[in-house]
Design a protein around this motif. Structure first.
Motif, PDB file in Angstrom:
ATOM      1  N   ARG A   1       0.829  -1.210   0.000  1.00 52.30           N
ATOM      2  CA  ARG A   1       0.000   0.000   0.000  1.00 52.30           C
ATOM      3  C   ARG A   1       0.868   1.265   0.000  1.00 52.30           C
ATOM      4  N   ARG A   2       1.932   1.206  -0.762  1.00 49.17           N
ATOM      5  CA  ARG A   2       2.818   2.359  -0.906  1.00 49.17           C
ATOM      6  C   ARG A   2       2.843   2.892  -2.330  1.00 49.17           C
ATOM      7  N   SER A   3       1.865   2.492  -3.114  1.00 49.36           N
ATOM      8  CA  SER A   3       1.731   2.949  -4.498  1.00 49.36           C
ATOM      9  C   SER A   3       0.443   3.749  -4.620  1.00 49.36           C
ATOM     10  N   TYR A   4       0.566   4.971  -5.149  1.00 54.22           N
ATOM     11  CA  TYR A   4      -0.577   5.877  -5.274  1.00 54.22           C
ATOM     12  C   TYR A   4      -0.809   6.201  -6.740  1.00 54.22           C
ATOM     13  N   VAL A   5      -2.077   6.193  -7.153  1.00 55.54           N
ATOM     14  CA  VAL A   5      -2.403   6.413  -8.551  1.00 55.54           C
ATOM     15  C   VAL A   5      -3.686   7.225  -8.694  1.00 55.54           C
ATOM     16  N   ARG A   6      -3.780   7.859  -9.856  1.00 55.74           N
ATOM     17  CA  ARG A   6      -5.078   8.324 -10.348  1.00 55.74           C
ATOM     18  C   ARG A   6      -5.270   7.650 -11.696  1.00 55.74           C
TER      19      ARG A   6
ATOM     20  N   PRO B   1      -9.113   2.264 -19.153  1.00 56.92           N
ATOM     21  CA  PRO B   1      -8.448   2.908 -18.024  1.00 56.92           C
ATOM     22  C   PRO B   1      -6.963   3.131 -18.298  1.00 56.92           C
ATOM     23  N   ARG B   2      -6.441   4.249 -17.801  1.00 59.59           N
ATOM     24  CA  ARG B   2      -5.008   4.523 -17.903  1.00 59.59           C
ATOM     25  C   ARG B   2      -4.567   5.308 -16.675  1.00 59.59           C
ATOM     26  N   VAL B   3      -3.324   5.105 -16.272  1.00 64.03           N
ATOM     27  CA  VAL B   3      -2.746   5.852 -15.157  1.00 64.03           C
ATOM     28  C   VAL B   3      -2.371   7.239 -15.661  1.00 64.03           C
ATOM     29  N   VAL B   4      -2.916   8.278 -15.018  1.00 63.09           N
ATOM     30  CA  VAL B   4      -2.566   9.647 -15.420  1.00 63.09           C
ATOM     31  C   VAL B   4      -1.643  10.318 -14.405  1.00 63.09           C
ATOM     32  N   PHE B   5      -1.598   9.778 -13.177  1.00 65.50           N
ATOM     33  CA  PHE B   5      -0.680  10.256 -12.148  1.00 65.50           C
ATOM     34  C   PHE B   5      -0.316   9.073 -11.280  1.00 65.50           C
ATOM     35  N   LYS B   6       0.955   9.042 -10.851  1.00 68.23           N
ATOM     36  CA  LYS B   6       1.349   7.984  -9.928  1.00 68.23           C
ATOM     37  C   LYS B   6       2.575   8.432  -9.137  1.00 68.23           C
ATOM     38  N   ALA B   7       2.740   7.838  -7.968  1.00 65.83           N
ATOM     39  CA  ALA B   7       3.901   8.061  -7.105  1.00 65.83           C
ATOM     40  C   ALA B   7       3.985   6.897  -6.135  1.00 65.83           C
ATOM     41  N   GLU B   8       5.174   6.663  -5.615  1.00 64.29           N
ATOM     42  CA  GLU B   8       5.377   5.593  -4.637  1.00 64.29           C
ATOM     43  C   GLU B   8       6.120   6.113  -3.419  1.00 64.29           C
ATOM     44  N   LEU B   9       5.971   5.391  -2.319  1.00 63.67           N
ATOM     45  CA  LEU B   9       6.798   5.613  -1.146  1.00 63.67           C
ATOM     46  C   LEU B   9       7.950   4.617  -1.237  1.00 63.67           C
TER      47      LEU B   9
END
Length: 307
Positions: free
Chosen positions: A210-215, A224-232
């Protein structure tokens, strides 16, 4: 190639500096090494996170070694040696002691040869370590000498994007390509060239933790496609370091990065750690402006040597 058996104190080579030397630490040293990292919670979070894994499952499973300075007595500095070489030399050390610590780590690194894909950490320490290794290690692909280290320990200054959320393992086939595109843009080569199973496993692990963040939004066809993402990328000692921030190139300039990062900060501080950190290339003015808009402030400077 596996890690060689532990090296113990030895006489420094000419130009090494002080003679205290360094040693490869064992399981009995890990708690003390972790205390050294705790003195620099933001700068040391990468090494601290690996040490936390080693304390939990053992050094072999953590994927590297940890070196300690000096070779005898209480530890004053440490260096994680795995996929990344991460020196942690507390700022409270005087200049001479700090230089001796870096020289001692360089001596061990020269003895073992290059096994890491990068050297990363506080700028002066990292660049001095590379200076001592440059004559014997192969040339790097790039040396990034100015990477502001940023921190946010309060709520973001702008509204979070409500569509940014923790990703799910069922979305790995969407998230992994976005991560590959980000890595390729940032580093200059694909992390999955020639198979890339280790990179894919890392992305999968971050999602599972649960360290991956997406829109994720629909594209023009409704897919569907990832338009923003970041990880810890690292979490330890109340600090979470954000890595891999990426916006789909077709949608850049629309404010997705700022509101997305605000969401990452809010979610991280609520569920993971009270302090959110990251480092960014000094030449990346748009990214710096975005992070400052969210509320990040600079607390230091990193450097990275990429091989």
């Amino acid at each position: 190639m596996g890690w060689r058996p532990a090296l113990r104190s030895r006489s420094p080579a000419p130009g090494d500096g002080g003679g205290a030397g360094a040693r490869v630490l064992g399981a009995e040293d890990l708690v003390e090494a972790r205390r050294v990292c705790a003195r620099e919670p933001v700068t040391g979070v990468l090494a601290a996170a690996r040490l936390d894994i080693a304390l939990h499952v053992g050094l072999a499973a953590a994927g590297g070694q940890v070196w300690g300075y000096p070779a005898a007595g209480d530890l004053r500095a440490v260096c994680w040696a795995g996929a990344n070489l991460v020196p942690v030399v507390p700022s409270a050390l005087d200049r001479g002691d700090a230089d001796d610590a870096v020289a001692a780590f360089a001596a061990v690194a020269r003895e073992q040869g290059r096994r890491s894909s990068s050297i990363v950490g506080e700028r002066r320490t990292t660049l001095r370590l590379w200076e001592l290794l440059s004559a014997v290690w192969p040339p790097p692909r790039e040396v990034r000498t100015d990477q502001p280290s940023l921190v946010l320990d309060h709520d973001p200054q702008i509204d979070p994007d409500p569509r940014v959320r923790v990703s799910d393992l069922s979305e790995l086939d969407l998230v992994l390509p976005a991560c590959v595109r980000m890595f390729t843009e940032e580093v200059g080569y694909s992390p999955v060239a020639g198979g890339g199973s280790a990179y894919a496993a890392r992305v999968r692990a971050l999602i599972a933790e649960r360290r991956s963040y997406v829109r994720i939004d629909p594209d023009a066809t409704g897919a569907p496609r990832v338009v923003f993402k970041a990880e810890l990328g690292a979490v330890a000692g109340g600090v979470a370091q954000v890595q891999g921030v990426w916006v789909d190139p077709e949608l850049r300039g629309q404010g997705l990065a700022a509101s997305g990062m605000a969401a990452v900060v809010a979610l991280t501080r609520q569920h993971v750690a009270p302090v959110v950190s990251l480092y960014v290339n000094g030449f990346n003015a748009p990214a710096l402006a975005t992070y400052r808009r969210v509320g990040f402030t600079q607390v230091g400077t990193f450097a990275t040597v990429l091989f």
